[in-house]
Design a protein around this motif. Structure first.
Motif, mmCIF file in Angstrom:
data_model
loop_
_atom_site.group_PDB
_atom_site.id
_atom_site.type_symbol
_atom_site.label_atom_id
_atom_site.label_comp_id
_atom_site.label_asym_id
_atom_site.label_seq_id
_atom_site.Cartn_x
_atom_site.Cartn_y
_atom_site.Cartn_z
ATOM 1 N N LEU A 5 0.848 -1.193 0.000
ATOM 2 C CA LEU A 5 0.000 0.000 0.000
ATOM 3 C C LEU A 5 0.888 1.249 0.000
ATOM 4 N N ALA A 6 0.387 2.333 -0.579
ATOM 5 C CA ALA A 6 1.098 3.612 -0.453
ATOM 6 C C ALA A 6 0.733 4.177 0.922
ATOM 7 N N CYS A 7 1.739 4.377 1.765
ATOM 8 C CA CYS A 7 1.470 4.692 3.175
ATOM 9 C C CYS A 7 1.533 6.191 3.460
ATOM 10 N N PHE A 8 0.420 6.752 3.942
ATOM 11 C CA PHE A 8 0.386 8.149 4.390
ATOM 12 C C PHE A 8 0.007 8.226 5.873
ATOM 13 N N LEU A 9 0.243 7.139 6.549
ATOM 14 C CA LEU A 9 -0.092 7.037 7.966
ATOM 15 C C LEU A 9 1.172 7.279 8.796
ATOM 16 N N GLY A 10 1.042 8.144 9.794
ATOM 17 C CA GLY A 10 2.181 8.429 10.685
ATOM 18 C C GLY A 10 1.692 8.380 12.119
ATOM 19 N N ALA A 11 1.471 9.560 12.704
ATOM 20 C CA ALA A 11 0.899 9.657 14.054
ATOM 21 C C ALA A 11 1.757 8.948 15.093
ATOM 22 N N GLY A 12 3.063 8.997 14.921
ATOM 23 C CA GLY A 12 3.945 8.441 15.939
ATOM 24 C C GLY A 12 4.837 7.317 15.458
ATOM 25 N N ILE A 30 -13.488 7.900 4.100
ATOM 26 C CA ILE A 30 -12.493 8.247 3.082
ATOM 27 C C ILE A 30 -11.399 7.177 3.034
ATOM 28 N N ASN A 31 -10.944 6.760 4.224
ATOM 29 C CA ASN A 31 -9.864 5.771 4.262
ATOM 30 C C ASN A 31 -10.280 4.430 3.666
ATOM 31 N N ALA A 32 -11.541 4.070 3.834
ATOM 32 C CA ALA A 32 -12.023 2.815 3.250
ATOM 33 C C ALA A 32 -11.912 2.894 1.728
ATOM 34 N N HIS A 33 -12.244 4.033 1.178
ATOM 35 C CA HIS A 33 -12.140 4.228 -0.270
ATOM 36 C C HIS A 33 -10.675 4.206 -0.716
ATOM 37 N N LEU A 34 -9.823 4.903 0.047
ATOM 38 C CA LEU A 34 -8.397 4.941 -0.301
ATOM 39 C C LEU A 34 -7.803 3.529 -0.294
ATOM 40 N N LEU A 35 -8.227 2.747 0.672
ATOM 41 C CA LEU A 35 -7.699 1.386 0.791
ATOM 42 C C LEU A 35 -8.036 0.572 -0.454
ATOM 43 N N ASP A 36 -9.243 0.769 -0.988
ATOM 44 C CA ASP A 36 -9.615 0.087 -2.236
ATOM 45 C C ASP A 36 -8.670 0.473 -3.371
ATOM 46 N N ASP A 37 -8.140 1.699 -3.290
ATOM 47 C CA ASP A 37 -7.206 2.153 -4.324
ATOM 48 C C ASP A 37 -5.752 1.838 -3.966
ATOM 49 N N GLY A 38 -5.561 1.020 -2.939
ATOM 50 C CA GLY A 38 -4.193 0.636 -2.567
ATOM 51 C C GLY A 38 -3.456 1.706 -1.777
ATOM 52 N N ILE A 39 -4.209 2.540 -1.091
ATOM 53 C CA ILE A 39 -3.581 3.627 -0.324
ATOM 54 C C ILE A 39 -3.950 3.491 1.156
ATOM 55 N N THR A 76 6.806 10.859 3.779
ATOM 56 C CA THR A 76 8.245 10.700 4.034
ATOM 57 C C THR A 76 8.979 10.554 2.706
ATOM 58 N N GLU A 77 10.286 10.326 2.809
ATOM 59 C CA GLU A 77 11.090 10.134 1.594
ATOM 60 C C GLU A 77 10.646 8.905 0.815
ATOM 61 N N MET A 78 9.876 8.019 1.444
ATOM 62 C CA MET A 78 9.435 6.787 0.782
ATOM 63 C C MET A 78 8.281 7.032 -0.201
ATOM 64 N N ASN A 79 7.595 8.170 -0.069
ATOM 65 C CA ASN A 79 6.442 8.429 -0.937
ATOM 66 C C ASN A 79 6.901 9.091 -2.239
ATOM 67 N N ARG A 80 6.744 8.365 -3.346
ATOM 68 C CA ARG A 80 7.080 8.943 -4.649
ATOM 69 C C ARG A 80 5.985 9.937 -5.059
ATOM 70 N N ARG A 81 6.349 10.847 -5.945
ATOM 71 C CA ARG A 81 5.396 11.855 -6.419
ATOM 72 C C ARG A 81 4.136 11.204 -6.983
ATOM 73 N N GLU A 82 4.319 10.102 -7.707
ATOM 74 C CA GLU A 82 3.151 9.437 -8.310
ATOM 75 C C GLU A 82 2.173 8.961 -7.230
ATOM 76 N N GLU A 83 2.723 8.510 -6.100
ATOM 77 C CA GLU A 83 1.852 8.071 -4.999
ATOM 78 C C GLU A 83 1.050 9.248 -4.449
ATOM 79 N N ILE A 84 1.725 10.377 -4.321
ATOM 80 C CA ILE A 84 1.045 11.573 -3.796
ATOM 81 C C ILE A 84 -0.052 12.003 -4.768
ATOM 82 N N ASP A 85 0.260 11.954 -6.073
ATOM 83 C CA ASP A 85 -0.737 12.315 -7.080
ATOM 84 C C ASP A 85 -1.925 11.344 -7.017
ATOM 85 N N ALA A 86 -1.621 10.070 -6.831
ATOM 86 C CA ALA A 86 -2.697 9.067 -6.747
ATOM 87 C C ALA A 86 -3.561 9.316 -5.510
ATOM 88 N N LEU A 87 -2.922 9.692 -4.400
ATOM 89 C CA LEU A 87 -3.674 10.017 -3.184
ATOM 90 C C LEU A 87 -4.654 11.163 -3.479
#
Lengths: 130, 450, 487
Positions: free
Chosen positions: B66-73, B398-407, B429-440
């Protein structure tokens, strides 16, 4: 083991020397020997503070042990030895002199009666080393 | 497998002991309870155990899938290959606590180096060998401040923008301190306010003020003036840090902090579903004897050879027992070692690069999300690599929908802050490529119409 | 050869790792909030690899040799554990992922909870605590919360035997409870009369390590539990010595109310040079509601086609959260792997052979080293490291001399109730050959103590450094390297 006969002693190895209303407190030669090389002394009270008998007035640490110093009597702190934190080794080299910790104005001099004299303290040391 | 004795050897040993059977060794155990039958599955061989755990772990979706945008610690960062290769040396991970310094110099020197790196990173003067994680390091800062004032100052002021799990841990740790009160993070707290809102709460009964940097919502505040006001009434200030952010940002040391704590997981430690992580703890030299946990110091042997030992041990539970201010014994030495290796490898340049990549990508994401109809940034305070987005719908949907899109979407802040409905905390983070951000962004736009 | 520090090895401009250039348009950095300098070292990858490889060679480790370290259970750490804990399906999961995406993690944790309850005989469990000491803190807070929930607020006294680990009184004090030390009797059991004398309505509970730190199973354990329960107190078990009990007796069956386990002792997760550990806490039925949050549970029962849905729950009277996220998950995977490879019989064999090994060493050494409590021991025993006819030799000297024979020293000067204690725990993973070599070394050292005591006093002789000056370390307090330019 040095146990001067002009002092009074506690079962927790503090000494007190009383001159007039003021008592000077430190730990005994036996206590410093048990602790071995002292690396740290922290005096936990400040002048003008009221302390009760048996309250912690200082902490002494060696590399292998730590001990709290209890006040033998109740009273008001008159002065504290500010040299000790920088020269903790004085507790090993001069426990009854330069390594005094706190001077206290006694509020209840009758508390002294409960303390040991040098002969009783010497006996007390002997008992424990068996 | 792991028990080597042959039948003959067992018999020889029993004979030496002078008993007939293994059962005879357990006569002190109450007979009625001896040798219970345990209901456990039959033993697996190594190849079966590996297959089973592969199956179990295969049931998870990972931050690789999954493309990860989860942090919170806890944050998804890149760890150089050398870290784990070195960490797998049995000389490190199968060693005991370095109580015998003559045969533990590897562990001791690496902890000494860890302490040094943490001191430099935070701008403080001394660090310990670690606590369990960011939450327990924060709790230990409260305990330390309480004892620093010999229990005479009864108040702790906590910013509501400190990680909610850390604040909860502080509350659990201080249950036994019945006279201690924790203020500042109650339900009435203004979550939009900056650190100035805490100042009126700080008085001469306050032992400690706790703030987070960047805070839980990702915001960066300069705490210098807050720290000054706390110091004016004699209170200490603890700053909870994210170490990656300190690759760019002004240090808490420069702001005047007395204690720095934080979660060291971003320093080369895998997400691993929450642990083991690394509790960072640093302070000023004047408080070093009040610090819980192990500390390594430099010294020499009789021949003058440099060496390292655990020092100030007279503070610890094995000597002080009930008079110790903390019960900590085992910490997370191996994780501190991983962080030392990580910081040594990425070094001065790499550490800045990682921090800059996080910052740049997060700002690209934030700017792009803010342009999507229905979404906005909840704050205009500067941020590092995490930011709060006000969403048109509940975050869970929203997150349920994102998860269907692999995010893997951001953190749902309403879980901890009832007033922050539809607020999502997004980490980049540095792990997120631009394409992932665009997909988000595309996926967020879709879900607002859905 | 002393190994230079990473700061001494640093060379300005060197880099160990490259990162890609940003693939997004640049945003200016927040002025006024930036740090001036970042004084981290600069090394190549090979510099770093060599440095830590050199450092590793200065460590003693289980992979390198035998640790007869009492109360620490330094058993072999199976390599497969390291493989399973590093499966990407585990390591690459974020702790806050939706539960639907981490059913593997939750299923594993749930199963481990069930197994640990079965092995110890308790009704409830938390996997949260990060180490044994945190397990103790959790346990004492649960005891406190239990009494408070019944309005029984005057129960603040916790009894701790004089042979207990220092963490017991420290955890108790941290929980705001009062510590009362209990003496041991001449056979190393708890003194029952002393126990009865202090059992009143202020008693919160007793913390009992059984087998105790003398390696002895308390012969009156059922009486002790009964006395404490009758006084309204709870019995806490320190699980540090659980290795001796696997498949032998379940502490829950003998009436204990609560106990912590050390996965890094009993269940083979590595010590890591001082952690991470893992200290799950098991509780009897009446304490289940007080467990810290969260616990792993089944949210929807499964059926023949569908596995159950696992998730989290917060117990109704929970003491709260004791750390962030979900415990030391990586350690849980290792312990799960270890238990799955043993089964019921394998676990019992661990206990039997750990006890066999300890008694074998005891039998062969007890005529040479004085053993103050000479009974059949469990997984460890305590000897004295001193002789009247070699007065200058202390336990410490014996410990240091053992290093010259390539052994890690036993635990020394603990438990406090034995003078010059040497506490020996061999564990079940050591072969008879290893034990015999260790025994030979101990016999040889006893001879040396009488014939060449200076050999012991000056030991160790063959280690990277000799005895280090701890007084200098504590006085000078050099706690971090100075940067070359600021030194």
């Amino acid at each position: 083991m040095s146990v001067p006969n002009n002092l009074k002693y506690t079962k927790t190895d503090e000494w007190i020397k009383v001159e007039g209303k003021v008592g000077t407190v430190g730990i005994t030669d036996y206590a410093q020997d048990q602790l071995s090389d002292i690396v740290f002394v922290e005096v936990a009270v400040a002048p003008d503070e009221e302390v009760k008998k048996e309250a912690t007035i200082a902490t002494v640490e060696s590399v292998k042990a730590a001990a709290d110093v209890s006040c033998p009597v109740s009273g008001k702190v008159v002065s504290v030895n500010n040299d000790l934190p920088n020269t903790p080794e004085l507790v090993n080299s001069d426990p009854y002199g330069k390594a005094w910790m706190v001077k206290i104005e006694l509020s209840n001099p009758s508390e002294l009666n409960a303390l040991m004299d040098s002969a009783a303290y010497e006996e007390f040391i002997k008992e424990r080393s068996h | 497998m792991f028990t080597p004795h042959t039948k003959t050897e067992r018999e020889e040993m029993l004979k030496t002991i002078g008993v007939r059977s293994l059962e005879d060794l357990f006569q002190d155990v109450p007979a009625g309870h001896r040798f219970p039958k345990l209901d456990l599955p039959p033993a697996l061989t190594e190849m079966e155990a590996l297959a089973e755990l592969q199956d179990i772990s295969g049931a998870n979706e990972t931050v690789r899938d999954l493309a990860c945008f989860l942090g919170a610690g806890a944050y998804n960062h890149y760890t150089p290959a050398a870290v784990d290769m070195l960490l797998r040396r049995g000389e490190f991970y199968t060693a005991y606590t370095p109580y015998q310094p003559e045969i533990s110099q590897g562990t001791l020197q690496s902890i000494f180096e860890y302490q040094s790196l943490i001191v430099e990173l935070t701008g403080m003067e001394a660090a310990n060998a670690s606590h369990y994680d960011g939450a327990t390091a924060t709790a230990e800062s409260v305990v330390m401040a309480y004892h620093n004032f010999r229990g005479k100052r009864k108040k702790v002021v906590m910013s509501p923008a400190v990680n909610p799990q850390y604040r909860a841990t502080v509350r659990t740790y201080t249950q036994g301190y019945e006279d201690l009160i924790l203020v500042g993070d109650g339900p009435q707290a203004d979550l939009n306010a900056g650190p100035e809102s805490l100042t009126p709460l700080i008085d001469d009964q306050t032992s400690l003020v706790i703030v987070q940097y960047p805070d839980f919502f990702g915001r960066i505040f300069d705490y210098t003036s807050l720290i000054n006001s706390a110091h004016q009434v004699g209170a200490l200030v603890a700053v909870v840090i994210n170490p990656t952010a300190l690759g760019l940002l002004k240090t808490p040391g420069e702001m005047g902090a007395d204690i720095v704590v934080g979660e060291g997981q971003p320093l080369g430690i895998p997400l691993s579903y929450g642990g083991p992580y690394l509790g960072i703890f640093a302070t000023r030299k004047e408080y070093v004897r009040k610090v819980a946990g192990r500390i390594v110091g430099e010294t020499a042997d009789k021949e003058g050879r440099r060496g390292y030992v655990l020092t100030l041990t007279a503070r610890e539970q094995h000597i002080r027992r009930e008079k110790a201010t903390s019960n900590i014994c085992t910490n997370v030495g191996l994780m501190a070692l991983a962080a030392t290796m990580y910081m040594s490898l990425v070094g001065k340049q790499g550490f800045r690069q990682v921090a800059n990549l996080c910052y740049q990508k997060a700002h690209y994401a934030a700017e792009k999300i803010a342009k999507i109809p229905g979404y906005s940034l909840c704050s205009d305070t500067p941020f590092f690599h995490e930011f709060m987005v006000c969403c048109p719908r509940p975050v869970e949907e929203i997150n349920a929908h994102l998860l269907d899109d692999g995010i893997l979407g951001g953190y749902d802040l309403s879980a901890d802050y009832p007033t922050l409905k539809n607020h999502m905390l997004i980490a980049v983070t540095e792990m997120n490529r631009r394409e992932e951000i665009d997909a988000l962004c595309e996926s967020l736009e879709e879900v607002s119409h859905a | 050869m002393p190994e230079p520090t990473i700061y001494e090895l640093s060379s300005p401009g060197r880099a160990g790792v490259r990162f890609p250039e940003p693939d997004v348009p640049a945003t200016p950095l927040p002025e006024g909030l930036l740090r001036k300098d970042l004084p981290l070292p600069e090394l190549s990858e090979l510099d770093v690899v060599r440095h830590f490889t050199h450092l590793s060679t200065k460590n003693y480790s289980i992979d390198g040799g035998f640790y007869p370290l009492g109360s620490c259970t330094m058993k072999y750490n199976p390599k497969i554990n390291e493989e399973t804990a590093r499966l990407p399906g585990f390591t690459m999961t974020h702790p806050l992922q939706p539960i639907e995406t981490v059913q593997g993690n939750l299923a594993m944790m749930y199963q481990l909870q069930e197994w640990l309850k079965e092995i110890t005989g308790f009704a409830g469990i938390t996997l949260q605590p990060a180490a044994g000491a945190q397990g103790e803190l959790t346990g004492v807070l649960i005891m406190r919360a239990y009494h408070c929930s019944r309005g029984d607020v005057k129960r603040t006294k916790i009894l701790i035997p004089d042979s207990a680990h220092g963490t017991n009184p420290a955890s108790t004090a941290m929980s705001g409870m009062e510590v009362l030390s209990l003496p041991s009797d001449a056979r190393g059991n708890i003194d029952l009369d002393a126990l009865r004398a202090v059992c009143d309505d202020t008693l919160a509970g007793l913390m009992l390590t059984n087998p105790n730190t003398l390696g002895l199973f308390d012969e009156h354990v059922l009486d002790i539990v009964d006395i404490v329960h009758k006084a309204g107190g709870l019995v806490y078990g320190d699980g540090a010595n659980l290795n001796a009990l696997l498949g032998i007796v379940r502490p829950g069956d003998t009436g204990f109310d609560i106990m912590h386990l050390n996965l890094h002792k009993t269940f083979s997760t590595p010590h890591g040079g001082g952690g991470p550990g893992s200290g799950p806490v098991v509780v009897a039925k009446h304490l289940v509601d007080f467990l810290p949050t969260p616990v792993v549970t089944i949210i929807e029962e499964g059926n023949e086609e569908m596995p159950p849905l696992y998730g989290y729950a917060t117990p109704t009277k929970s003491i709260g959260r004791i750390k962030s996220f979900n415990g030391h998950f990586g350690m849980l995977v290792r312990a799960y792997t270890y238990i799955s490879m043993h089964g019921a019989e394998g676990l019992r064999e661990i206990a039997e052979l750990s006890v066999l090994n300890a008694n074998y060493i005891l039998a062969r050494l007890k005529n040479i080293y004085h053993v103050p409590y000479d009974r059949i021991c469990m997984h460890e025993f305590v000897a004295e490291g001193k002789w009247d006819d070699a007065p200058e030799v202390h336990a410490l000297d014996i410990a240091k001399r053992l290093m010259d024979y390539n052994f890690h020293p036993p635990t020394n000067y603990f438990p406090l109730i034995v003078h010059e204690a040497l506490m020996i725990e061999p564990t079940e993973t050591e072969s008879k050959q290893t034990l015999d070599t260790f025994i030979d070394a101990m016999v040889k050292i006893a001879e040396e103590a009488h014939t060449q005591p200076e050999l012991l006093k000056e030991a160790p002789h063959n280690t990277p450094v000799g005895r280090l000056d701890e007084i200098k370390a504590a006085k000078e307090l050099v706690l971090c390297c100075m940067l070359p330019e600021t030194a």
